[in-house]
Design an enzyme around this catalytic site. Structure first.
Site, short mmCIF file in Angstrom:
data_model
loop_
_atom_site.label_atom_id
_atom_site.label_comp_id
_atom_site.label_asym_id
_atom_site.label_seq_id
_atom_site.Cartn_x
_atom_site.Cartn_y
_atom_site.Cartn_z
N ARG A 51 1.09 -1.20 0.29
CA ARG A 51 -0.07 -0.21 0.40
C ARG A 51 1.01 1.49 0.32
O ARG A 51 1.83 1.32 0.10
CB ARG A 51 -0.61 0.00 0.59
N GLY A 52 0.34 2.45 -0.27
CA GLY A 52 0.84 3.62 -0.12
C GLY A 52 1.02 3.81 -1.79
O GLY A 52 1.58 2.90 -2.73
N ASP A 243 -2.18 10.68 -2.58
CA ASP A 243 -2.19 9.58 -3.52
C ASP A 243 -2.54 10.27 -4.72
O ASP A 243 -2.66 9.32 -6.07
CB ASP A 243 -3.75 8.88 -2.81
N ASN A 253 -6.03 11.85 -0.54
CA ASN A 253 -4.92 11.31 0.68
C ASN A 253 -5.12 11.28 1.60
O ASN A 253 -7.04 10.86 1.89
CB ASN A 253 -4.09 12.33 1.45
N LYS A 254 -5.06 9.62 2.46
CA LYS A 254 -5.10 8.96 3.49
C LYS A 254 -6.35 9.53 4.44
O LYS A 254 -6.34 10.83 4.79
CB LYS A 254 -4.44 8.46 4.71
O1 MRU Z 1 -3.88 3.20 2.17
P1 MRU Z 1 -3.34 3.47 1.54
O2 MRU Z 1 -2.23 2.92 3.02
O3 MRU Z 1 -2.48 2.97 0.55
O4 MRU Z 1 -3.42 5.46 2.11
C1 MRU Z 1 -1.45 5.75 1.88
C2 MRU Z 1 -1.86 7.11 2.26
O5 MRU Z 1 -3.45 7.85 2.07
C3 MRU Z 1 -0.43 7.51 1.43
O6 MRU Z 1 -0.62 8.82 2.57
C4 MRU Z 1 -0.27 7.80 0.27
O7 MRU Z 1 0.00 6.72 -0.36
C5 MRU Z 1 0.95 8.68 0.22
S1 MRU Z 1 2.63 7.19 0.47
C6 MRU Z 1 4.36 8.20 -0.42
#
Ligand code: MRU
Length: 359
Positions: A51-52, A243, A253-254
């Site tokens: 993820r990320g 994202d 973002n998250k």
């Molecule tokens: O649901 P996830 O864990 O994939 O969400 C990740 C995030 O929101 C991060 O902040 C984003 O992907 C940036 S990672 C450098």
């Protein structure tokens, strides 16, 4: 990755498997899963084993190349149609992060370009492109860190982070964490607060894991403690990842990022977003960027423990949108972008050939 970290991705000889650190099991277990097809990789993206946004982009790119290698090994020289199908399968795995589409497109284009004149070389070209996507994301993280060092106070900085925009999310030094790793390497004192990030707890499980492993002091707070923390005056700055970044500078973002930005604004705490150019969305307006809604079970229970009565419904968006007026600056591999973001993001897109999807 920061020194001493387990590898996030490792390719088996001849691309027979992609060995990937299983982030769903951290911090309890450090183990790798072996992925052998596009179906395997798509499942691992959906289930958050990886993820990320940048790490998902790398996994997608490697997954597409792995699938083309697998088809070639099985004796079926992959046809463009098979490549497009594998692309579409991987692309559908998670809808919000822009890096996935970008990485997949690089690999698909490399496979298709020259297919007519040299079909035999297409799989090799796709594999090279996937390795380039991986290497590029790692390189961009370091550049973000080098530029972003400027926003970290020289000594004693306290930085609030959200989710995990770290090494685990990128395969490199992370985006939001890169300046922390570089400042720590230079011997500067700093400490971090990691918001736990309900419901999947990426901040508590992953950011706290990687910072403590690197020797950076980190304190976990629940998401509901962020207001009190900022009111206490200890937070110098907030850094989050992204994202997707819309053309006007809105950051997707998250979930919880928007709330932190509002709190930071209220308490006059600088609010930074770290994002490589591969996260920019050049075409869709902020409200048109899809926000993934995940299964309600993530909110309903924690491990075996039921948290929500079965008759109550649950809303579980994975991301939110933070408008540009709440963002102090966007930390990119090309430098620090300050408002107004729209023209600066356009310039970054134009100055970074191949960094943006073209359609
Ligand atoms: O649901 P996830 O864990 O994939 O969400 C990740 C995030 O929101 C991060 O902040 C984003 O992907 C940036 S990672 C450098």
């Amino acid at each position: 990755m920061p020194p001493g970290f387990p590898e996030l991705f490792r390719l088996g000889d001849g691309w027979e498997a992609l060995h990937m650190l299983d982030q769903a099991r951290l911090p309890g277990e450090e183990c790798h899963v072996a992925l052998r097809s596009a179906v395997d990789v798509a499942r691992s993206i959906r289930t958050l084993q990886v993820r990320g946004a940048p790490a998902i982009g790398i996994a997608g790119a490697l997954g597409l190349a792995l699938e083309l290698r697998r088809l070639a090994r099985a004796g079926t020289a992959p046809a463009p149609e098979a490549a497009r199908q594998a692309h579409d399968l991987l692309f559908a795995a998670r809808p919000t992060g822009r890096n996935l589409g970008w990485g997949l497109r690089r690999v698909l284009e490399a496979f298709l370009d020259g297919y007519e004149s040299d079909p035999g070389g297409s799989v090799d070209r796709a594999c090279d492109a996937a390795l380039g996507v991986w290497e590029g994301e790692v390189r961009r993280c370091r550049s973000i860190g080098e530029h972003a060092l400027e926003v970290i106070p020289d000594a004693g900085a306290t930085i609030l982070l959200h989710c995990n925009a770290g090494a685990l999310a990128t395969g490199g030094l992370g985006t939001a964490t890169a300046p922390l790793y570089l400042a720590h390497e230079q011997g500067r004192t700093l400490r971090a607060f990691a918001g736990e990030t309900r419901p999947v707890l990426q901040g508590a499980r992953l950011t706290a894991w990687e910072l403590s492993r690197a020797g950076i002091p980190v304190t976990v707070v629940t998401d509901s403690m962020a207001g009190a923390l900022m009111a206490s005056g200890v937070v110098d700055l907030v850094i989050v990842g992204a994202d997707a970044v819309a053309p006007d500078g809105t950051v997707v973002n998250k979930i919880g990022t928007y709330g932190l930005a509002v709190l930071a604004d209220y308490h006059a705490v600088p609010f930074y977003v770290a994002a490589p150019s591969t996260t920019l969305e050049p075409r869709l307006e902020a409200m048109d960027i899809p926000v993934e809604e995940r299964d309600d079970t993530e909110v309903r229970s924690c491990g075996d423990r039921l948290l929500v009565p079965p008759d109550a419904s649950v809303w579980n968006p994975a991301f939110d949108r933070t408008p540009p007026h709440l963002i102090t600056a966007i930390l990119t591999e090309a430098g620090i972008l300050r408002p107004p973001f729209a023209p600066r993001l356009r310039t970054l897109a134009q100055d970074t050939p191949g960094a943006l999807p073209d359609g």
